[in-house]
Design an enzyme around this catalytic site. Sequence first.
Site, PDB file in Angstrom:
ATOM      1  N   HIS A   1      -3.560  -9.251   3.592  1.00 19.42           N
ATOM      2  CA  HIS A   1      -5.001  -9.337   3.844  1.00 19.42           C
ATOM      3  C   HIS A   1      -5.254 -10.264   5.030  1.00 19.42           C
ATOM      4  O   HIS A   1      -4.682 -11.354   5.098  1.00 19.42           O
ATOM      5  CB  HIS A   1      -5.740  -9.886   2.622  1.00 19.42           C
TER       6      HIS A   1
ATOM      7  N   ARG B   1      -0.827  -2.073  -6.899  1.00 23.03           N
ATOM      8  CA  ARG B   1      -1.097  -3.171  -5.958  1.00 23.03           C
ATOM      9  C   ARG B   1      -2.028  -4.197  -6.595  1.00 23.03           C
ATOM     10  O   ARG B   1      -1.811  -5.408  -6.501  1.00 23.03           O
ATOM     11  CB  ARG B   1      -1.705  -2.588  -4.687  1.00 23.03           C
TER      12      ARG B   1
ATOM     13  N   ARG C   1       0.859  -1.177   0.000  1.00 23.47           N
ATOM     14  CA  ARG C   1       0.000   0.000   0.000  1.00 23.47           C
ATOM     15  C   ARG C   1       0.899   1.231   0.000  1.00 23.47           C
ATOM     16  O   ARG C   1       2.053   1.188   0.444  1.00 23.47           O
ATOM     17  CB  ARG C   1      -0.900   0.018   1.234  1.00 23.47           C
TER      18      ARG C   1
ATOM     19  N   TYR D   1      -9.453 -10.814  -6.873  1.00 20.96           N
ATOM     20  CA  TYR D   1      -8.504 -10.886  -7.982  1.00 20.96           C
ATOM     21  C   TYR D   1      -8.693 -12.140  -8.826  1.00 20.96           C
ATOM     22  O   TYR D   1      -8.325 -12.154  -9.995  1.00 20.96           O
ATOM     23  CB  TYR D   1      -7.067 -10.812  -7.445  1.00 20.96           C
TER      24      TYR D   1
ATOM     25  N   LYS E   1      -1.406  -2.648   8.275  1.00 19.61           N
ATOM     26  CA  LYS E   1      -2.480  -2.183   9.148  1.00 19.61           C
ATOM     27  C   LYS E   1      -2.365  -2.832  10.518  1.00 19.61           C
ATOM     28  O   LYS E   1      -2.007  -4.008  10.639  1.00 19.61           O
ATOM     29  CB  LYS E   1      -3.837  -2.512   8.527  1.00 19.61           C
TER      30      LYS E   1
ATOM     31  N   HIS F   1      -2.748   2.174  -5.752  1.00 18.87           N
ATOM     32  CA  HIS F   1      -3.511   0.943  -5.612  1.00 18.87           C
ATOM     33  C   HIS F   1      -3.633   0.197  -6.939  1.00 18.87           C
ATOM     34  O   HIS F   1      -3.813  -1.024  -6.946  1.00 18.87           O
ATOM     35  CB  HIS F   1      -4.901   1.241  -5.027  1.00 18.87           C
TER      36      HIS F   1
END
Length: 304
Positions: A276, A253, A156, A285, A180, A250
């Site tokens: 994730h 990404r 990211r 995806y 995150k 993004h």
Amino acid sequence: MKVREVARTWLTHLAVERGLSQNTLSSYRRDINRYCDWLESARIADIGAVNTADVEAYVMDLRRGVEGRAPLSASSAGRALIVARGLHKFALSEGHVGVDVAADVSPPATGRHLPDTLSVDEVARLIHAIPTSDIATPVDIRDRALVEILYGTGARISEATGLMVDDVAHAPEVLRITGKGSRQRLVPYGSMAQAAVEDYLVRARPGLSKGKSHALFLNQRGGPLSRQSAWAALKKATDRAGLKKDISPHTLRHSFATHLLEGGADVRVVQELLGHSSVTTTQIYTHVTAENLRQVWRSAHPRA
């Protein structure tokens, strides 16, 4: 207990115990304030007075737009519901209520949006449009390394700009990325990205550094590169490459994940590389690659 008091305690818990980033906390704070405002307009002040019908009505009002507010998209209303759910789940865990009234509230239906991606050739055009020759500026060399990292690791933009020099030196051929919730993951990155980073560290970063920061990517004042400046660098590269697309960090990404799956990578491996928490997020995806197959079939098969 008052809703706003529970909300303040929850936000503190998210910051201290969960270690959420400032950007995430700002989004949560905005959504929780909107929820508190809505409850107050419905004359509900105590967390124990909220029922499931109230939460459902809140989501419906977000979709319709009330009190001069613009209607929210299904995805935005869904994110707002996630925050409201988090508040009620926290209230239950802290013993402020006896039941989680938001647990069974369904998010509004939303159509599946397939992420925008670049082809392998378009990625190459984007990267090669950034000069690295003897006439290249330190900023050019930095931008080349930045774009190589974004595509080479699927990071990211906040993760890329948050990299420290030590994250690169941590281990050969592996980048340490902090994602995150301050969760760290190790992501391999290829020879081209490694060469670009090494070139930047040798030829450009010493000239940019003022001894102020250990950040990997620096601005011209010697401080950490901001997300806004990173976006601007990518926009400049897009213009140089003559690509008529709206390319964001993004996009790279998404392209990273799509190209891995097209190359035969397992979806759970891609999940780990992207950071994730759930494979469900990564599975979008697989739909992208399936759609690519359908498009090729339609254009090539005589009975399509």
